[in-house]
Write a protein that holds these residues in place. Sequence first.
Motif, PDB file in Angstrom:
ATOM      1  N   MET A 130      48.238  51.318  56.555  1.00 27.88           N
ATOM      2  CA  MET A 130      49.087  51.791  57.657  1.00 27.88           C
ATOM      3  C   MET A 130      50.406  51.049  57.741  1.00 27.88           C
ATOM      4  SD  MET A 130      46.364  52.659  60.702  1.00 27.88           S
ATOM      5  CE  MET A 130      45.480  51.087  60.756  1.00 27.88           C
ATOM      6  N   ILE A 165      34.390  49.942  53.156  1.00 31.30           N
ATOM      7  CA  ILE A 165      34.982  49.631  54.453  1.00 31.30           C
ATOM      8  C   ILE A 165      35.536  48.219  54.362  1.00 31.30           C
ATOM      9  CG2 ILE A 165      34.461  49.114  56.863  1.00 31.30           C
ATOM     10  CD1 ILE A 165      32.495  51.416  56.867  1.00 31.30           C
ATOM     11  N   HIS A 192      42.402  48.937  55.124  1.00 38.96           N
ATOM     12  CA  HIS A 192      42.771  50.029  56.026  1.00 38.96           C
ATOM     13  C   HIS A 192      44.044  49.687  56.811  1.00 38.96           C
ATOM     14  CE1 HIS A 192      38.610  51.331  55.213  1.00 38.96           C
ATOM     15  NE2 HIS A 192      39.026  52.518  55.563  1.00 38.96           N
ATOM     16  N   LEU A 193      44.163  48.429  57.219  1.00 40.44           N
ATOM     17  CA  LEU A 193      45.371  48.027  57.951  1.00 40.44           C
ATOM     18  C   LEU A 193      46.604  48.092  57.042  1.00 40.44           C
ATOM     19  CD1 LEU A 193      43.952  44.966  59.947  1.00 40.44           C
ATOM     20  CD2 LEU A 193      44.773  47.110  60.949  1.00 40.44           C
ATOM     21  N   TYR A 210      49.806  55.864  63.353  1.00 34.79           N
ATOM     22  CA  TYR A 210      48.881  55.980  62.227  1.00 34.79           C
ATOM     23  C   TYR A 210      47.491  55.516  62.640  1.00 34.79           C
ATOM     24  CZ  TYR A 210      53.216  56.696  59.920  1.00 34.79           C
ATOM     25  OH  TYR A 210      54.442  57.218  59.582  1.00 34.79           O
ATOM     26  N   VAL A 211      46.495  56.240  62.172  1.00 31.67           N
ATOM     27  CA  VAL A 211      45.102  55.897  62.483  1.00 31.67           C
ATOM     28  C   VAL A 211      44.308  55.853  61.188  1.00 31.67           C
ATOM     29  CG1 VAL A 211      42.984  56.616  63.670  1.00 31.67           C
ATOM     30  CG2 VAL A 211      45.211  56.972  64.770  1.00 31.67           C
ATOM     31  N   GLN A 212      43.486  54.836  61.056  1.00 35.47           N
ATOM     32  CA  GLN A 212      42.474  54.806  60.010  1.00 35.47           C
ATOM     33  C   GLN A 212      41.131  54.685  60.713  1.00 35.47           C
ATOM     34  OE1 GLN A 212      42.652  54.231  56.160  1.00 35.47           O
ATOM     35  NE2 GLN A 212      44.271  55.676  56.706  1.00 35.47           N
ATOM     36  N   ASN A 213      40.151  55.405  60.221  1.00 39.12           N
ATOM     37  CA  ASN A 213      38.857  55.491  60.891  1.00 39.12           C
ATOM     38  C   ASN A 213      37.753  54.810  60.099  1.00 39.12           C
ATOM     39  OD1 ASN A 213      39.485  57.379  63.207  1.00 39.12           O
ATOM     40  ND2 ASN A 213      40.252  58.555  61.460  1.00 39.12           N
ATOM     41  N   ILE A 214      36.990  54.008  60.794  1.00 41.46           N
ATOM     42  CA  ILE A 214      35.815  53.373  60.202  1.00 41.46           C
ATOM     43  C   ILE A 214      34.615  53.740  61.063  1.00 41.46           C
ATOM     44  CG2 ILE A 214      34.657  51.170  59.796  1.00 41.46           C
ATOM     45  CD1 ILE A 214      37.323  49.997  58.961  1.00 41.46           C
ATOM     46  N   ILE A 241      46.514  52.075  64.374  1.00 39.90           N
ATOM     47  CA  ILE A 241      45.227  51.800  65.019  1.00 39.90           C
ATOM     48  C   ILE A 241      44.108  51.916  63.996  1.00 39.90           C
ATOM     49  CG2 ILE A 241      43.582  52.532  66.809  1.00 39.90           C
ATOM     50  CD1 ILE A 241      45.988  53.730  68.336  1.00 39.90           C
ATOM     51  N   LEU A 242      43.373  50.835  63.842  1.00 38.38           N
ATOM     52  CA  LEU A 242      42.155  50.874  63.041  1.00 38.38           C
ATOM     53  C   LEU A 242      41.018  51.201  63.997  1.00 38.38           C
ATOM     54  CD1 LEU A 242      40.778  50.530  60.355  1.00 38.38           C
ATOM     55  CD2 LEU A 242      40.652  48.074  60.767  1.00 38.38           C
TER      56      LEU A 242
END
Lengths: 211, 211
Positions: free
Chosen positions: A201, A192, A197-198, B188-192, B173-174
């Motif tokens: 995107m 993580i 992650h940013l 776009y979405v990344q999930n934590i 969006i993170l």
Amino acid sequence: MATKPIPDIVVGRLPVYLRALSAMSVEGKSVTSSQELATRLGLTSAQIRKDLSHFGEFGKQGLGYNVVFLIEQLRRILKLGQLWDVVLVGAGDLGRALANYQGFHDRGFRIRMVFDSNPSKIGQTLAGFVISDSARVVELVRREGIRVAMLAVPAAQAQPATAHLIEAGVQAILNYAPTTLIVPRGVYVQNIDPAVHLQRMTYYLEPPGPR
Amino acid sequence: MATKPIPDIVVGRLPVYLRALSAMSVEGKSVTSSQELATRLGLTSAQIRKDLSHFGEFGKQGLGYNVVFLIEQLRRILKLGQLWDVVLVGAGDLGRALANYQGFHDRGFRIRMVFDSNPSKIGQTLAGFVISDSARVVELVRREGIRVAMLAVPAAQAQPATAHLIEAGVQAILNYAPTTLIVPRGVYVQNIDPAVHLQRMTYYLEPPGPR
């Protein structure tokens, strides 16, 4: 249990299915369908049926899935029948947020020990835990037989801390340090890193203009 | 720029390459090889060469990669030439950790605004930001033209907050909320979600015994 290995990408979706089903259960829903799940998750119902078919038959054609039953099955598949003890290494801002997070217990995990190497933190209390000296990770984590860790230390400390965790018997590490950990076969790492992650995107966006 | 779409899994590795190269640069290393990068990252050199080949020729056969040049190229590919403004929604423990995190700026991002819906937090200061009322997200985020968000709110607030962010023009969006966000195409979405990441690993472990 499975006759051939399940693709890791499928394994990775099971916790998301479990999370959605648990939300449905809280909402009082007792039966669902692959189509309803798919709508909640932005997936296709075919994908969900195919993923679940790796593990058995969980629904009846035309009758859908019993929510509680499917939750139980997913928890069994993901080895969540008993709580996993977790060791947290790193008691900075992020470690504090993790130690205070109330969402672990219902989902199969409980933090058992917190470590930091900063002498000003050792012996202090964080979310009810007395912070132990990171130098004692091998001794204390091994003694408790803890096999799951969350690592919330600066990048430079991450690999040495990982070596100690592995020596102590840890087999799964959730790595919040912004660096890649090198681990032996049989040790699992999930990473993580918000900047990673940013960046993944922004690749898809039009760049911001110059200022 | 590319003639055909790059697989997202390849895009997802570029930030990890960039992070490793940046670490090498800090260490004073000016030249590297796909083999050296591979060793650091637990990948194969063939994988790294193949990933990079989607975007051009960055090294010379037998001479390796110029570290600074490859960093510049990856930053260009990932649209990191200018800082991206970021809005943070949620000023709880996790939001606090994110607001205080010093690692964003060097990697292309700067938090510009912090929102929360809790009246006791609105108007308070967090890491130098005055916390704004979440009810004003659409107005304020749109005015500043911010297109990247970090969402650190409880699950129940996540979808409504997402709707506001998208209405304000946010495209990436993170998501730290433990729920799946439904977003339109082009967002776009990344999930934590630490529990999801942990569960993905326990699948591979022998379960803990009963207590």
